[in-house]
Design an enzyme around this catalytic site. Structure first.
Site, PDB file in Angstrom:
ATOM      1  N   ILE A 172       1.994   4.824   1.699  1.00 22.26           N
ATOM      2  CA  ILE A 172       0.258   5.653   2.193  1.00 22.26           C
ATOM      3  C   ILE A 172       0.087   5.027   3.682  1.00 22.26           C
ATOM      4  O   ILE A 172      -0.785   3.491   3.103  1.00 22.26           O
ATOM      5  CB  ILE A 172      -0.848   6.314   1.125  1.00 22.26           C
ATOM      6  CG1 ILE A 172       0.199   6.742   0.350  1.00 22.26           C
ATOM      7  CG2 ILE A 172      -1.763   6.715   1.998  1.00 22.26           C
ATOM      8  CD1 ILE A 172      -0.535   6.970  -1.051  1.00 22.26           C
TER       9      ILE A 172
ATOM     10  N   HIS B 178       1.241  -1.058   0.523  1.00 17.93           N
ATOM     11  CA  HIS B 178      -0.222  -0.495  -0.267  1.00 17.93           C
ATOM     12  C   HIS B 178       0.717   1.285  -0.203  1.00 17.93           C
ATOM     13  O   HIS B 178       0.966   1.996   1.315  1.00 17.93           O
ATOM     14  CB  HIS B 178      -0.972   0.238   1.312  1.00 17.93           C
ATOM     15  CG  HIS B 178      -2.057   0.546   0.719  1.00 17.93           C
ATOM     16  ND1 HIS B 178      -2.278   1.732   1.296  1.00 17.93           N
ATOM     17  CD2 HIS B 178      -3.210   0.853   0.417  1.00 17.93           C
ATOM     18  CE1 HIS B 178      -3.222   2.933   1.212  1.00 17.93           C
ATOM     19  NE2 HIS B 178      -4.010   2.185   1.301  1.00 17.93           N
TER      20      HIS B 178
ATOM     21  N   GLU C 162      -8.569   2.692  12.795  1.00 22.70           N
ATOM     22  CA  GLU C 162      -8.539   1.556  13.702  1.00 22.70           C
ATOM     23  C   GLU C 162      -7.465   2.575  15.164  1.00 22.70           C
ATOM     24  O   GLU C 162      -7.886   1.871  16.062  1.00 22.70           O
ATOM     25  CB  GLU C 162      -7.986   0.641  12.691  1.00 22.70           C
ATOM     26  CG  GLU C 162      -6.968  -0.682  14.090  1.00 22.70           C
ATOM     27  CD  GLU C 162      -8.351  -1.091  15.405  1.00 22.70           C
ATOM     28  OE1 GLU C 162      -8.433  -1.669  15.713  1.00 22.70           O
ATOM     29  OE2 GLU C 162      -9.805  -1.574  14.662  1.00 22.70           O
TER      30      GLU C 162
ATOM     31  N   GLY D  84      -5.772   4.087   5.438  1.00 18.63           N
ATOM     32  CA  GLY D  84      -6.990   5.054   5.798  1.00 18.63           C
ATOM     33  C   GLY D  84      -7.924   3.957   6.767  1.00 18.63           C
ATOM     34  O   GLY D  84      -8.453   4.796   8.303  1.00 18.63           O
ATOM     35  N   VAL D  85      -8.307   3.277   6.779  1.00 19.28           N
ATOM     36  CA  VAL D  85      -9.093   2.505   7.823  1.00 19.28           C
ATOM     37  C   VAL D  85      -7.918   2.495   8.627  1.00 19.28           C
ATOM     38  O   VAL D  85      -8.670   2.241  10.193  1.00 19.28           O
ATOM     39  CB  VAL D  85      -8.811   0.977   7.192  1.00 19.28           C
ATOM     40  CG1 VAL D  85     -10.319   1.595   6.331  1.00 19.28           C
ATOM     41  CG2 VAL D  85      -8.263  -0.217   6.303  1.00 19.28           C
TER      42      VAL D  85
END
Length: 157
Positions: free
Chosen positions: A64, A58, A72, A67-68
């Site tokens: 990067i 990723h 979390e 986002g999840v």
């Protein structure tokens, strides 16, 4: 636990975090928590480093922080707040998402960034808590969201 002058602004190091949260490598996403005001708010710190496993995919060549995982990390920070607020240290509590609302991503988070996870309790005191969270890199907003979680403490045998 009520916020008293003795507990206002307290901190949680990685040893205390691991006594509250069940998460472990590679999914423990909070390095320390500062400015803890029980039942109210705190700030989690996540040092983002290139050697984390998510960066192999990723994205190759353009790492990067997902986002999840930012969401979390905010949730884990709130779990530490609840753990200290409800005296859940060493109680093997589990935390489960119930909802995530109003998520907005404003800035990429990349290796070398220090992510500050500002969480504030909107509602809580029992098993279900609601929070607002803001993930910051320096003075820049990276992500914001509201989220609800349920805390489950196993019954003693």
């Amino acid at each position: 636990m009520t916020d008293t002058p003795a507990t206002m602004g307290q901190t949680a190091d990685i040893a205390l975090i691991q006594r509250i949260l069940p998460h472990r490598y590679p999914f423990l996403l909070v390095d320390k928590v500062v400015d803890i005001h029980v039942n109210q708010s705190c700030v989690g710190i996540k040092c983002v480093t290139m050697n984390e496993p998510q960066f192999t995919g990723h994205f190759p060549g353009v790492p990067i922080f997902p986002g999840v995982m930012i969401i979390e990390a905010m949730a884990q920070t709130s779990g530490i707040l609840v753990g200290l607020s409800m005296d859940l240290v060493d109680k093997n509590a589990n935390v489960f998402f119930m909802g995530v609302d109003g998520v907005k991503f404003r800035r990429k988070v990349v290796p070398g960034d220090v992510l500050e996870l500002h969480v504030r309790a909107l509602r809580g005191g029992g098993r279900v808590w609601k929070f607002e969270g803001r993930a910051m890199v320096g003075d820049e907003l990276a992500c914001e969201a509201e989220f609800t979680a349920m805390f489950d403490v196993p019954k003693k045998a």
